[in-house]
Enzyme design. Structure first.
Site, PDB file in Angstrom:
ATOM      1  N   HIS A 140     -72.217 -42.221  -9.299  1.00 32.62           N
ATOM      2  CA  HIS A 140     -71.631 -42.850  -8.329  1.00 32.62           C
ATOM      3  C   HIS A 140     -72.303 -44.435  -8.617  1.00 32.62           C
ATOM      4  CE1 HIS A 140     -73.223 -41.882  -4.358  1.00 32.62           C
ATOM      5  NE2 HIS A 140     -73.088 -42.986  -4.206  1.00 32.62           N
ATOM      6  N   ASP A 170     -72.683 -36.055  -9.604  1.00 34.98           N
ATOM      7  CA  ASP A 170     -73.494 -37.271  -9.373  1.00 34.98           C
ATOM      8  C   ASP A 170     -74.600 -37.630 -10.270  1.00 34.98           C
ATOM      9  OD1 ASP A 170     -72.861 -39.594  -8.326  1.00 34.98           O
ATOM     10  OD2 ASP A 170     -73.020 -39.091  -6.110  1.00 34.98           O
ATOM     11  N   GLY A 251     -76.287 -47.534   0.218  1.00 38.91           N
ATOM     12  CA  GLY A 251     -77.769 -47.955  -0.100  1.00 38.91           C
ATOM     13  C   GLY A 251     -78.674 -47.072  -0.574  1.00 38.91           C
ATOM     14  N   SER A 253     -77.415 -44.294  -1.857  1.00 36.01           N
ATOM     15  CA  SER A 253     -77.501 -43.222  -3.158  1.00 36.01           C
ATOM     16  C   SER A 253     -79.346 -43.633  -4.099  1.00 36.01           C
ATOM     17  CB  SER A 253     -76.010 -43.341  -3.256  1.00 36.01           C
ATOM     18  OG  SER A 253     -75.376 -43.151  -2.410  1.00 36.01           O
TER      19      SER A 253
END
Length: 429
Positions: A140, A170, A251, A253
């Site tokens: 993502h 993901d 941030g 991630s």
């Protein structure tokens, strides 16, 4: 299960509902001053005179810096130093054409310039081979990007190429020129972690301004199964993750969750920011200290396949679905003609032409209750059962058609893509 990527318009992050856009304005830093009371006896601070009067001498109030050095190195610091230069900021850009405001006023058909939106997340360099270095991050973070750049801990910015990405797990793999790469992270065995162990999260909360920030917590749960949802809020499946109370913010991630040996045991992906207080109200409760990371054992398996094939191959049925629980009781009885004993399943809303489901005879408003011998309670359990099979396999499906239970053998000839694995009514599964 999100946390970074502002979903193609700023810092991105997921919640347990996968993606939440985070906006932030001014950040206020507040300095707190605390008083300290000393319990010891100070000598030389006053003089005693025979007339019992005391005189304070200002010169006695001066002080100086001690030369004593204290070694405050901890295991957390050592672990951080082992990996800090392998942690990067990921900046993704997407471009779209935009018309000039003046041209729009005068009805011109021409357009000029582009608008460029930025998403920021984190990543970790895990391999260096020759002139190429490989980075793992969240899908993502880079989804829909036209350009991706990497900001190293040294401040050097490099162009990145997307090797492969997978929306279901993901995860995404990027590659960069290895010339400036000084450190590479290693993966630990996520099966060996224990609840209560120290966990460190590293990344770029709120973007590259705070790059390589370190937070500390513990492993709160080793294997937590949570629902994941798409941008419309509908459940797209379930995932098993590591839960931690180490601070994870937008941030973070794609950044690593590490143990005290400096090994990556997870990739930070989501945080739970709020939850509805009840099913009958829209009010929510603020949540702190609930972050989630994809276990390293799962990460290694997925990124190795992405490097090898550029994608993860999974089967699709070629149908659009909705959970039976979303259908009112009256419609379940009058439209679907379901027996009252059926309490779980997925409802077929659309069947794509020439799809495996179409070839097997499934139609609109059929209700799937079993796949491959596993009970289907909803979309999440359907996908879990479906993804245990490979493209080319034949699987048995049980479903209700006009109230009658039927069985069909479906040959899985269709490969899943981002477009046919969403839950929207115009897409398939």
């Amino acid at each position: 299960m999100n946390d970074d990527n502002q979903e193609n318009n700023g810092v991105k992050e997921t919640t347990a509902k996968r993606q939440v856009r985070f906006g932030y304005g001014k950040i206020f830093l507040i300095a707190l001053v605390g008083g300290v009371l000393g319990g010891g006896i100070a000598f030389g601070g006053y003089q005693y005179y025979q007339n019992n009067s005391a005189t304070v001498e200002n010169s006695k109030g001066t002080t100086k810096v001690s030369n004593v050095k204290v070694n405050v190195s901890t295991q957390s610091t050592k672990a951080f130093n082992k990996i800090k230069n392998a942690v990067v900021s990921v900046e993704a850009y997407s471009e779209s054409s935009s018309s000039s405001s003046l041209e729009g006023l005068f009805g011109s058909d021409s357009s000029s310039g582009t608008t460029e939106s930025e998403s920021e997340g984190s990543g970790v360099i895990y391999k260096k081979t020759g002139n190429t270095a490989f980075i793992v991050t969240n899908n993502h973070v880079i989804s829909g990007a036209d350009k991706v750049e990497i900001l190293l801990n040294s401040g050097k910015k490099l162009k990145a190429t997307v090797v492969g990405h997978d929306s279901i797990t993901d995860l995404a793999v990027l590659k960069i020129n290895a010339q400036y790469v000084k450190q590479v992270a290693s993966f630990g065995n996520s099966n060996n972690i224990q609840v209560g162990q120290t966990a460190l999260a590293i990344g770029s909360p709120l973007g590259s301004t705070y790059a390589t920030s370190l937070t500390q917590g513990i492993i709160s749960a080793k294997k937590r199964t949570i629902d994941t949802t798409d941008s419309s809020g509908m459940t797209t499946g379930q995932t098993t993750v590591i839960q931690t109370d180490a601070a994870i913010n937008p941030g973070n991630s794609g950044g690593p969750l590490i143990n005290l040996e400096g090994q990556v045991v997870g990739i930070n992906s989501m945080k739970l920011a709020s939850t509805a207080s009840s099913s009958s109200t829209s009010s929510s409760t603020s949540v702190e200290g609930m972050g989630f990371a994809i276990p390293s054992n799962e990460v290694v398996k997925i990124i190795n396949e992405l490097v090898k094939n550029g994608k993860i191959s999974r089967p699709a049925l070629g149908i659009s679905l909705v959970d039976l629980s979303y259908i009112s009781s009256s419609d379940q009885k009058s439209v679907l003609k379901l027996p009252t004993s059926v309490t779980g399943g997925v409802v077929v809303l659309k069947v794509s032409s020439s799809s495996p489901a179409k070839n097997a005879g499934l139609e609109k408003y059929d209700v799937i209750t079993s796949l491959g011998g596993k009970k289907v309670k909803g979309l999440a359990s359907l996908r879990e059962a479906l993804y245990e099979h490979k493209v080319g396999d034949t699987v048995q499906i049980q479903y209700y058609h006009d109230g009658s239970l039927k069985t069909a053998n479906v040959k899985l000839t269709l490969e899943a893509t981002d477009k046919n694995t969403t839950t929207s009514s115009d897409s398939g599964n």
